[in-house]
Design a protein around this motif. Structure first.
Motif, short mmCIF file in Angstrom:
data_model
loop_
_atom_site.label_atom_id
_atom_site.label_comp_id
_atom_site.label_asym_id
_atom_site.label_seq_id
_atom_site.Cartn_x
_atom_site.Cartn_y
_atom_site.Cartn_z
N ALA A 57 -9.83 58.58 -32.43
CA ALA A 57 -10.56 57.42 -32.95
C ALA A 57 -9.91 56.14 -32.43
O ALA A 57 -8.77 56.14 -31.97
N VAL A 58 -10.66 55.03 -32.52
CA VAL A 58 -10.25 53.75 -31.91
C VAL A 58 -10.10 52.67 -32.99
O VAL A 58 -10.97 52.54 -33.86
N LEU A 59 -9.05 51.89 -32.89
CA LEU A 59 -8.84 50.79 -33.84
C LEU A 59 -9.70 49.57 -33.51
O LEU A 59 -10.40 49.04 -34.37
N LEU A 60 -9.63 49.09 -32.28
CA LEU A 60 -10.47 47.97 -31.83
C LEU A 60 -11.61 48.60 -31.04
O LEU A 60 -11.49 48.86 -29.85
N ALA A 61 -12.72 48.82 -31.72
CA ALA A 61 -13.72 49.77 -31.26
C ALA A 61 -14.58 49.26 -30.11
O ALA A 61 -14.71 48.05 -29.89
N GLU A 62 -15.21 50.22 -29.44
CA GLU A 62 -16.06 49.92 -28.29
C GLU A 62 -17.31 49.16 -28.69
O GLU A 62 -17.73 48.23 -27.99
N GLN A 63 -17.93 49.53 -29.80
CA GLN A 63 -19.22 48.94 -30.17
C GLN A 63 -19.02 47.58 -30.85
O GLN A 63 -19.23 47.40 -32.05
N ASP A 64 -18.59 46.63 -30.02
CA ASP A 64 -18.39 45.24 -30.45
C ASP A 64 -17.41 45.16 -31.63
O ASP A 64 -17.61 44.41 -32.59
N GLY A 65 -16.32 45.90 -31.52
CA GLY A 65 -15.38 46.04 -32.62
C GLY A 65 -14.63 44.78 -33.01
O GLY A 65 -14.06 44.73 -34.11
N LEU A 66 -14.59 43.76 -32.13
CA LEU A 66 -13.91 42.52 -32.50
C LEU A 66 -14.83 41.50 -33.16
O LEU A 66 -14.37 40.53 -33.75
N ARG A 67 -16.15 41.72 -33.07
CA ARG A 67 -17.10 40.77 -33.65
C ARG A 67 -17.91 41.36 -34.80
O ARG A 67 -18.36 40.64 -35.68
N THR A 68 -18.13 42.68 -34.75
CA THR A 68 -18.90 43.35 -35.79
C THR A 68 -17.93 43.99 -36.78
O THR A 68 -17.14 44.85 -36.40
N PRO A 69 -17.97 43.59 -38.05
CA PRO A 69 -16.98 44.10 -39.02
C PRO A 69 -17.20 45.57 -39.36
O PRO A 69 -18.25 46.16 -39.06
N ASN A 70 -16.21 46.15 -40.01
CA ASN A 70 -16.31 47.54 -40.46
C ASN A 70 -17.26 47.63 -41.66
O ASN A 70 -17.87 46.64 -42.08
N TYR A 71 -17.37 48.79 -42.23
CA TYR A 71 -18.30 49.04 -43.34
C TYR A 71 -18.07 48.08 -44.50
O TYR A 71 -19.00 47.71 -45.21
N TYR A 72 -16.83 47.64 -44.67
CA TYR A 72 -16.47 46.79 -45.81
C TYR A 72 -16.45 45.31 -45.48
O TYR A 72 -16.01 44.48 -46.27
N GLY A 73 -16.91 44.98 -44.29
CA GLY A 73 -17.03 43.57 -43.92
C GLY A 73 -15.79 42.96 -43.32
O GLY A 73 -15.69 41.72 -43.20
N ASP A 74 -14.84 43.78 -42.90
CA ASP A 74 -13.58 43.28 -42.36
C ASP A 74 -13.50 43.46 -40.85
O ASP A 74 -13.82 44.54 -40.32
N LEU A 75 -13.04 42.44 -40.16
CA LEU A 75 -12.72 42.51 -38.74
C LEU A 75 -11.25 42.87 -38.56
O LEU A 75 -10.43 42.58 -39.44
N PRO A 76 -10.88 43.45 -37.43
CA PRO A 76 -9.48 43.88 -37.26
C PRO A 76 -8.51 42.75 -36.97
O PRO A 76 -7.32 42.87 -37.30
N LEU A 77 -8.97 41.68 -36.34
CA LEU A 77 -8.09 40.60 -35.92
C LEU A 77 -8.64 39.25 -36.38
O LEU A 77 -9.85 39.08 -36.50
N TYR A 78 -7.77 38.30 -36.59
CA TYR A 78 -8.15 36.91 -36.80
C TYR A 78 -8.14 36.18 -35.45
O TYR A 78 -7.20 36.33 -34.67
N ASP A 79 -9.19 35.45 -35.19
CA ASP A 79 -9.28 34.60 -33.99
C ASP A 79 -9.13 35.41 -32.70
O ASP A 79 -8.62 34.89 -31.70
N PHE A 80 -9.57 36.66 -32.71
CA PHE A 80 -9.46 37.54 -31.54
C PHE A 80 -8.01 37.63 -31.04
O PHE A 80 -7.78 37.86 -29.85
N ASP A 81 -7.07 37.51 -31.93
CA ASP A 81 -5.66 37.45 -31.55
C ASP A 81 -4.94 38.72 -31.97
O ASP A 81 -4.79 38.99 -33.17
N PRO A 82 -4.47 39.55 -31.03
CA PRO A 82 -3.76 40.77 -31.39
C PRO A 82 -2.48 40.53 -32.19
O PRO A 82 -1.95 41.48 -32.79
N LYS A 83 -2.00 39.30 -32.22
CA LYS A 83 -0.82 38.97 -33.03
C LYS A 83 -1.19 38.69 -34.48
O LYS A 83 -0.32 38.45 -35.31
N LYS A 84 -2.50 38.69 -34.77
CA LYS A 84 -2.96 38.35 -36.12
C LYS A 84 -3.86 39.45 -36.68
O LYS A 84 -5.06 39.27 -36.86
N PRO A 85 -3.30 40.61 -36.99
CA PRO A 85 -4.12 41.68 -37.56
C PRO A 85 -4.54 41.37 -39.00
O PRO A 85 -3.80 40.73 -39.74
#
Length: 483
Positions: free
Chosen positions: A76-104
């Motif tokens: 499985a993938v953390l920062l997903a292929e299907q627009d994983g940085l812009r489309t939130p998970n089931y609960y409405g959360d994105l993995p990063l703030y400001d597209f910044d890998p230093k800000k999970p």
């Protein structure tokens, strides 16, 4: 998206440890992965969008199903292929703030934590891609965006390595991309360095490349690469996966190798020839039904990979030197539900696909490779007499170290002859049907050193495995191993 929490470089939250799974490692000079000093059989499933798309209830249902079916690893993938940085998970959360890998985002990773703990309780390992490789510069851009450099790749890697130091995790860098240049290679190396910063708690790392490629092409000599992964891909049936296994098996230093992405069950063959990657519609709307499932199957004119194709690639891989094989189903990797978005359209929804026959055949695969210890296998097609064609009739053979048993796979139930002179003692033979584990004893002619075997059936969809045992080796009885 929830309000940000203060990001600590050293994460204080560690997942609990459960005795149902241990830690995986590589012993020098071995062609397989180990768990607690025992060979670990990698029977994987491709669940790329697991963290991104599923609720916790659906994730639990999926994982429980796969555990019952004999799978041991989920990819499985953390920062997903299907627009994983812009489309939130089931609960409405994105993995990063400001597209910044230093800000999970802590909320997103708490959801990941929960799924990892579910897997732990079921005895499953997770092979986790920190990011899909479209977030790193490549020659095949995806939805991205590209966000990684050498600096933030290390920081993000260390965040993950620290957070999951005590979790049943293997790290799989990459994500369907080859390495563009030395600068990109340095980014992956820094991410690996961060993942392993925990030292004794560091997990195994591999790399998932594009189709018809292997991690060994860029990273075999890298100290952080524990084992090689290749992707044999979705180009055509009877793809010669055995060539990839044999090539990486022969490399020095010895490192185990797995097929991390062979052809998925029910995926259109050579789908890329029929997809409009730049248009608003990936495929003409008229070929889909009201659930966005494929109704005009003829649109993909080469057809679809079947459970038979899955089995052929699995057995060819294992008998050619691989210590692992990852099954995939086209609807499940993207967890497609009715009217969902898709990268490539599907024949079924994901829940309806969980018990497809290709997935069901993984348990018989696991059973035979446990009863006849896969870790002892040495690829050896010299057992087979006569010409061996590199096509659908390719015969694949392996023998045990010490010659206590041998396995020969006939993808089309074709006749073959074995030179049995390397075996000492009386031989016992069985046919094993990979589709369901059905077993048929084979009477052998006394005194003959050249043994000819004719499988019970032949042709496409009639694959058989010969199990040839030395009686004095006292191997587990197949009849008692498969009640």
């Amino acid at each position: 998206m929830r309000q940000p929490t203060i990001y600590l470089f050293i994460v204080l939250f560690h997942l609990g440890y459960h005795t149902s799974v241990g830690q995986l490692h590589i012993s020098p000079g071995k062609h397989y992965i180990e768990e607690a000093g025992r060979p670990f059989l990698w029977i994987g499933d491709t669940a790329w969008e697991l963290f991104h798309k599923l609720s916790r209830e659906d994730a639990k249902y999926y994982l429980k199903t796969r555990a019952k079916q004999g799978f041991t690893v989920i990819q499985a993938v953390l920062l997903a292929e299907q627009d994983g940085l812009r489309t939130p998970n089931y609960y409405g959360d994105l993995p990063l703030y400001d597209f910044d890998p230093k800000k999970p985002n802590e909320a997103y990773f708490e959801h990941v934590d929960t799924i990892i703990n579910m897997a732990r309780e079921l005895g499953l390992y997770l092979a986790i891609l920190p990011t899909w490789a479209d977030k790193v510069k490549s020659d095949r851009p995806g939805k991205g965006p590209v966000v990684f450099n050498t600096d933030n790749a290390y920081v993000y890697g260390r965040f993950l390595g620290t957070r999951y130091a005590n979790s049943p995790v293997v790290w799989m860098l990459g994500g369907d991309r080859n390495v563009l240049n030395d600068s990109v290679k340095a980014i992956w190396a820094q991410m690996a360095k961060g993942l392993q910063a925990e030292g004794k708690h560091a997990k195994l790392i591999t790399y998932h490349p594009a189709g018809e490629s292997s991690s060994s092409q860029w990273f075999h000599q890298a100290s952080w690469l524990g084992f090689n992964s290749y992707q044999t891909g979705h180009a055509y049936p009877y793809f010669p996966v055995y060539k990839f296994a044999a090539r990486d098996y022969a490399l020095q230093p010895i490192k185990p190798v797995i097929d991390a992405e062979p052809a998925y069950e029910d995926i259109p063959i050579r789908f890329w020839e029929f997809i409009d990657w730049t248009g608003k519609e990936r495929v003409p709307p008229h070929i889909l039904d009201d659930k966005k499932l494929i109704k005009d199957k003829n649109f993909f004119k080469y057809g679809y990979f079947s459970d038979y194709d899955v089995r052929v690639h699995a057995y060819w891989n294992f008998l050619s030197g691989a210590c692992g094989y990852t099954y995939g189903h086209h609807a499940i990797w993207q967890f497609f539900s009715a009217n969902d978005t898709f990268d490539i359209p599907c024949l079924q929804e994901w829940k309806a696909s969980l018990k497809r026959p290709g997935a069901a055949s993984m348990l018989p695969l696991k059973k035979i490779l446990t009863a006849r210890n896969f870790a002892q296998l040495i690829p050896d097609n010299s057992l087979i007499l006569g010409k061996n064609n590199n096509d659908s009739t390719y015969l694949c053979a392996a023998r045990a170290e010490g010659n206590s048993f041998a396995l020969v796979y006939a993808a089309r139930g074709q006749q073959f002859t074995i030179n049995s002179t390397i075996f000492s003692g009386k031989l016992i033979a069985h046919w094993y049907r990979p589709k369901d584990g059905y077993i048929i004893p084979i009477p052998l002619s006394k005194g003959s050193q050249l043994l000819t075997f004719v499988p019970p059936t032949s042709g496409k969809n009639h694959d058989w495995l010969l199990v040839l045992d030395v009686e004095e080796a006292n191997l587990p009885s197949l009849s008692s191993s498969f009640p």
